[in-house]
Structure formats: C-alpha cells, structure tokens
Design an enzyme around this catalytic site. Sequence first.
Site, PDB file in Angstrom:
ATOM      1  N   GLU A  59     148.197  51.404  23.081  1.00 41.81           N
ATOM      2  CA  GLU A  59     147.069  50.466  23.097  1.00 41.81           C
ATOM      3  C   GLU A  59     147.457  49.112  22.512  1.00 41.81           C
ATOM      4  OE1 GLU A  59     143.654  52.352  21.306  1.00 41.81           O
ATOM      5  OE2 GLU A  59     143.567  53.885  22.879  1.00 41.81           O
ATOM      6  N   GLU A  69     146.236  60.030  25.994  1.00 46.87           N
ATOM      7  CA  GLU A  69     145.398  60.324  24.821  1.00 46.87           C
ATOM      8  C   GLU A  69     144.022  60.711  25.346  1.00 46.87           C
ATOM      9  OE1 GLU A  69     146.084  57.539  21.609  1.00 46.87           O
ATOM     10  OE2 GLU A  69     143.990  57.767  21.024  1.00 46.87           O
TER      11      GLU A  69
HETATM   12  C1  GAL Z   1     142.745  55.555  20.106  1.00 40.51           C
HETATM   13  C2  GAL Z   1     143.991  55.224  19.314  1.00 40.51           C
HETATM   14  C3  GAL Z   1     144.293  56.285  18.278  1.00 40.51           C
HETATM   15  C4  GAL Z   1     143.051  56.607  17.516  1.00 40.51           C
HETATM   16  C5  GAL Z   1     141.997  57.092  18.481  1.00 40.51           C
HETATM   17  C6  GAL Z   1     140.728  57.530  17.834  1.00 40.51           C
HETATM   18  O1  GAL Z   1     142.225  54.474  20.740  1.00 40.51           O
HETATM   19  O2  GAL Z   1     145.088  55.128  20.170  1.00 40.51           O
HETATM   20  O3  GAL Z   1     145.285  55.838  17.413  1.00 40.51           O
HETATM   21  O4  GAL Z   1     142.640  55.470  16.865  1.00 40.51           O
HETATM   22  O5  GAL Z   1     141.697  56.024  19.342  1.00 40.51           O
HETATM   23  O6  GAL Z   1     139.798  57.896  18.811  1.00 40.51           O
END
Ligand code: GAL
Length: 830
Positions: free
Chosen positions: A431, A507
């Site tokens: 991100e 993710e």
């Molecule tokens: C994502 C990020 C992670 C964590 C996660 C929490 O956007 O890449 O590091 O912050 O959100 O939902």
Amino acid sequence: MKHTNLFKLIFFFVCVITSGSVWAQRSEQLLEKGWRFTKGDVKGAETPGFDDSEWEAVTIPHDWAIFGPFDRSHDLQNVAVTQNFETEASVKTGRTGGLPYVGVGWYRTTFHAPAGKQITLMFDGAMSEARIYVNGKEIGFWPWGYNSFYFDVTPYVNKDGQANTLAVRLENRPQSSRWYPGAGLYRNVHVIATDDIHVPVWGTKLTTPHVSVDYASVKLLTTVANADNKDVRIVTEIVSPEGKIVAAKDNTRKITNGMSFEQNFLVNSPMLWSPESPSLYKAVSKVYADNRLVDEYTTRFGIRSLEFVADKGFFLNGKHRKFQGVCNHHDLGPLGAAINVSALRHQLILLKDMGCDAIRTGHTMPAPELVELCDEMGIMLMVESFDEWDIAKCENGYHRFFNEWAEKDIVNMVRHYRNNPSVVMWSIGNEVPTQWKPEGCKVAAFLQEICHREDSTRPVTCGMDQVLSVLDNGFAALLDVPGFNYRTHLYTEAYNRLPQNIVLGSETASTVSSRGVYKFPVVKRHTAMYDDHQSTGYDLEYCSWSNVPDEDFALADDYPWTIGQFVWTGFDYLGEPSPYDTDAWPSHSSLFGIIDLASLPKDRYYLYRSIWNKQSPTLYILPHWTWHGREGKNTPVFVYTSYPEAELFVNGKSYGRQCKLTVEESRALQGKDSLWLQRRYRLMWTDVVYEPGEVRVVAYDEAGKAVAEQTVRTAGKPHHIELSTPHHTLNADGKELAYVTLRIVDKDGNLCPTDGRLVNFRVKGAGTYRASANGDPTCLDLFHLPRMHVFNGMLTVILQAGEEAGTLELQATAKGVKSGSIRINVKPVK
Ligand code: GAL
C-alpha cells in the site's frame, strides 16, 4: 579477562576444532551470551576500554521495549491515516503497542577472531538505524531494522588473538512505524571466519531449471571470493532428504572477473518440495584453490516448480492450488520481537493445523529462522520488503532512507532467501502511497527489476489498495502478479482489465474479533465499537475498508483466476488496535488475528479450518453457553464445520437440521437475508433462545449419516485451574519454550468463559518463567512478570528450558479456585 570472555574464547576453540581441523576453512559463532546493554545515548560507548560494568547483562536476541511499562504516552501519534480514508489528523494511542521502543540503545560485547582469517560480522536484523563499531571504529551503518546485513571486519580485528570489542548503537525514532517494531538486537549476530579464498555470505545461487516427477536438473552457481585468475576446483555432492548422495560433480576451472562457478546436476525421481511434503536436499561443496581445501559450503534447497498461468491460476509442481495464506507481523506477542525458534514453530503448527499453507511477511523481511522453518515444515512464503517507498506513511518511516537504501535492501533480501524453496514470491511493497501517481510505476519497475536480476525464478508482487488508480495508471499491469488488498468488489474488474488475468488477494478480510466475546444483536457491520473495546466472536465485524472471511472464500471458490489469499492476520500483534485505533487507550494490540496474542485460537480459527483443512474434520460451536441475564433471550448459535449438514439441540430440543447452501441457493437469498453469503460457509441457527444447560450439535456426512458430535455446557462455579501443554519435553538448550494453556474451569472441567481473575505463577526446577499473555487487547499486565489476569477464562504461560536437564514445574494459584501445576521434562541436548 572477564569470565564471559574466557568462556567465549574456549567456545570458539571448541567450535573450530570440532568443525574439522585446527582453524578449519570456515567457522561460525553466534554471539548470544555476555552482552551488556543500556538505554539512552552514551558518549564513548564504542571505545574498547569503556566501562560497561554498570550496564544490564543481556542475552541476544533481546527486545528492550517488551518489558514495558505500557503507557498511553509512548509514541503518541497525531496523524491522519490516509489508507483508512482519514483526512484530518487525530490522536492515535497504542498504534505501536504503547511500549517504550523509541530512543537510543547501546549493546557491547567482545569476540575472538582467529589470526589469518577473513572475519565477517552478520546481523540477522537490528532495530534500527544500526551503527556497528569494532574496536572503536565505525565499520558500518544499516538503517532498515528488519533486513539482514553483514560487514567484512577483517581490517579492524586484532591480529594477535586478543578479544575484539563490538559495540552497536541503535536508534528508533518516534512515529517511525504503524505497528510495534520491537527494539534492539532482536535477531541473531554471527561471527563468520573463513579463508581468504572463500564462498562469501549468500554466495551460492541454486535453481532447478527442469522439474518433473522423472528427473530434475539442478544448477548451482558458486561465487568464490579472492580467487580471480586461480584454478579453482569445486567438488559438490547433492544429498537427498534421506541422506543419500544422488548426484556429484568434480570440476576445476579458472575464475576470471569474479565470475561464478557453474555446476549442473541431474536428480532422478526427485522428491518434490510442497507444503504437504517439504522434502529438502543439500548441495555440499568443497572448494579447493592453491592445492588446498579452502572452504566447505552447504546450500539447502528444495526441488519444486512454480507457474502462474493467465486465466488458470497458480500451479505448484504442476498441480493447481490457491494460496490459503495469512499475513503476519514479526512480533511473537508476549515475547516481543526477540526471535525464538520454538515460538515460531508453535505458531506454524497452529497455522498448519488450520490448513494454512502460506504466509506473507507483512510488511518486512522475515527472520531467517522463520524461512528455514517454513522450508522444513512446508509453508509457502511471500517475502515482503517495505511498507513505505519514497513517500511517507509515517513521519519518520523508511522513506527517509528509500532512495539510497532500497536497492541494497532488496539485494540482501533476495540473495538471502533465493535458495529457500518455501519462498514462492517477492513483494516489493505494501500500500505504498506512490501507487497513486504515474511516477510510482517507475519505482515499482525499478524494484521489480532488481528482484528479477537477482532471482529470475520467482514472480514479484506488491500489495495494492488503490485498485482503480493502479488499474488506470499501469502500476498493477507491470507487476508479475497483481496483488490486491481488500476491495473484493473490484476483483472482476481487475481481472478483466489486467493483462496478467489473475488476481491475488495479497491482503484479505481484516475481520476483527476478540476471543470469547460475543455481542448482541448478531449483525454484520463495520467499525462496530463497544465500551469494553472488544469485537464480537461471531466473526461478522470488520473495518470500513475490509470484509468478513466468507467473501474471500467465495472468490476463491467461484473464479478460476483468483489465486488465493493472505488473511490479515494469522496472529494478533502488538499495535494497530483497529477499530480502537483512535484515542482509545488502553487498546494497544490488534483484533485482526485468527489467533490471539496469547497464541489461543479465536472462533475464526475454526471457520478457516473448516474450509481449508481437508485432512481432518472440524466441528465447532459458538458462542459459549454460560450467560447470566440472557435467559429467554435470542442467542444465535453458529457451527463451523467441514461436514455439509448438522442438527442442533438445546437441552435435547432440536432446532432443526441445516445444510451449507450451494452458490445458487445462497444467491437466491440475496436481498432477503443479510447473512446469505455466510450460509454457504457456516451453519447458523439464528432463532435460538438461551436457557442454561447444553448445546449439542450432531454432524452428518454427504450420505446423511451422523458421524460426529460436539457439546458446549453451561459452566458451574469456578472451581480449579487446569493446565495443559503440547510441549511435555524440552531440550536443555536454554532456549526452547513450552506453551502452557491455563483455563479456569468448574468442577466438571467446563471452561468458565467470562472469568477474569488474577493468577500468580511460580516456576521451579530446570528452567524459567519467560512470559504470559491473555489475548485481551486492552490488558496492561506486563508479560514478563509472573502474574496475569485470565481473559474469558484463559491465558497462556510460556516457560523456557534451562541449560541443565531435569524437571521444570509451573504452579499457578488464584483466589477462589484450587491451584494447578504441571511438570515438563527437560532433557539433555544430544
Ligand atoms: C491494511 C494494511 C495493513 C493493516 C491492515 C489493517 O491496509 O496493509 O498493514 O494496516 O490494513 O486492516
């Protein structure tokens, strides 16, 4: 000479002598014991004669911040988290765990270096901005606290065999992280002694250009330092997982211009590496120059093939599969960032039992011990490098170093792990704000190119959250594997617009829950917040940018071009207590984990297990059944099961049979039932009325036969402490850990699921108390003190073996219940 120095000298001689001949070609020493540490900056601390006797005596790996205390004021951040759609800055407490990681820390020790040898100092990771001094001279700097780095210190060591002073200055800036980074020399430090002519650190590159069930070709490139224009002979044997020599080559060649030495081998009927059978081979090379043996170097590897096919997905050894992965931060909960192999092993065993086959090291380089364990235990890895490139996410984050250090960091990461079969993908970032801008493509291409240059066998990905931007500006199209964070509604568009025609859930989920906490009414919603700062165990709560697990299951099931997912996260971690990531002290650890900070599975563990683990059945009931004041109230019961159908009974009364719905059946409910999608993956009796007693579920197989059952009972009065562990025997190595689960139970052994009493621990015999944790993200009990409140009836105590064999005993006492004790056998190290 201090005792510790004498000990080290003896140890060094023993190492060297046992490894072959006196001053054998190569020896390696871990600098674990005999360090001194102080917090704060100290003038002259690098000088050999400096008096450090008042400093704390510590053993490496060491995390100076995990001992706390927790405090709201630690690294208070006033920021707008733009990734979470915030536009105005606001106070964030506990974002980095509420622990005192900020500041300068100094470490000092001594080491011996044999005369006439090349001496390399290697750090597996040092948090952070490490400045290394040998005998008072600064020999190097490495800012990124997660990466491994090394320095040739030959010119700086004493030539007369006298002890050398090693001093390390570390500095963590405030607002340098979005999670708990840890602090100090939290990973191992090595002294490597070699001949002048030697294989340098990470000096081999092993690939398997052809892999089939009949045969594999193995290509080994060996770099030999200081051998230019010399005739070098390398004798390499390929040793199978069973210890047999299955191929060998003996070649002599002149090395010119630092060229690496190539050898090729054929391995017939290879045992292929996969998560299900993690077979490991070794290439054992003897290097000769100037008519003598100058080095012996072993490269461990696996034989396996990777393919990412447009429209078809991911293939390992020619077999189609989807990543059933989790993302993890590096901390080990109550142990902090200090690396420990048995803690990692404990994590991997839990994950594998859930059916997890992959880990993304979010968003940093892993500890080498994790990569080695994944090789051995069969877990695929996406090794990630950065959370930030040249544009800041945190005021004092990695962007300060990016332009100068990015290439060096990627090179070390790739060279370190390019021979490890578990590593199947590199990730150049997470991100990164750079993705918004067209210039981001240049940076992405630059980083991907370095990975390709250093390793042509693995694809490169990047976790992208600005899906529409990266589809428009070409950022996603240039990556080998496009990885998306959340935004499941955009997967189909991404698939259609991208040339790669595959989509990775780099993710997913970010579902939030607390172990043993249930909220009513049971509804699916985002950003739900409660006075107790917990989230529901019904697994229906998530963040505004994320979703519940069922959506990711459906994407994997319904589209051949999805290649799987990495759930955020496998384990809870210190810091980022979303949805309480505001001014919500004492919240200071995450609620995202499938498993809590105490390594205790939450309900969600069984949901993933029921879908992912195809080997062993799952049948699990939630919530607990001990409510005061819910009599007569609606209390839905969910069952997570791998069986297709089940019947629910409360005190013998049937609430009926339910089947998991097909795609069509569930879609038909869309608009009518808010849990329409969940009905494909969970059995849910939403009309159950609470009455004390027992809830029983009977599961049926495809043929309609009753095959398993589970019961949850209302607990009586708290009666005693129950202790259990999977680790009944430890090695007396001073490092191995036993995880002991503590439960407050009634006289019949039923968990008292809302108990929160304080428990005290006493440890006797062949080891020590190391830490405890309860998984409550708001609890400020210190992990290293021998007392902890239970959270919803449970906690975990971690014991550490001593260095002498014997019995290790834990006694646990608490007011109002009978104490418990457990014994662990600590056996001599062979
Ligand atoms: C994502 C990020 C992670 C964590 C996660 C929490 O956007 O890449 O590091 O912050 O959100 O939902």
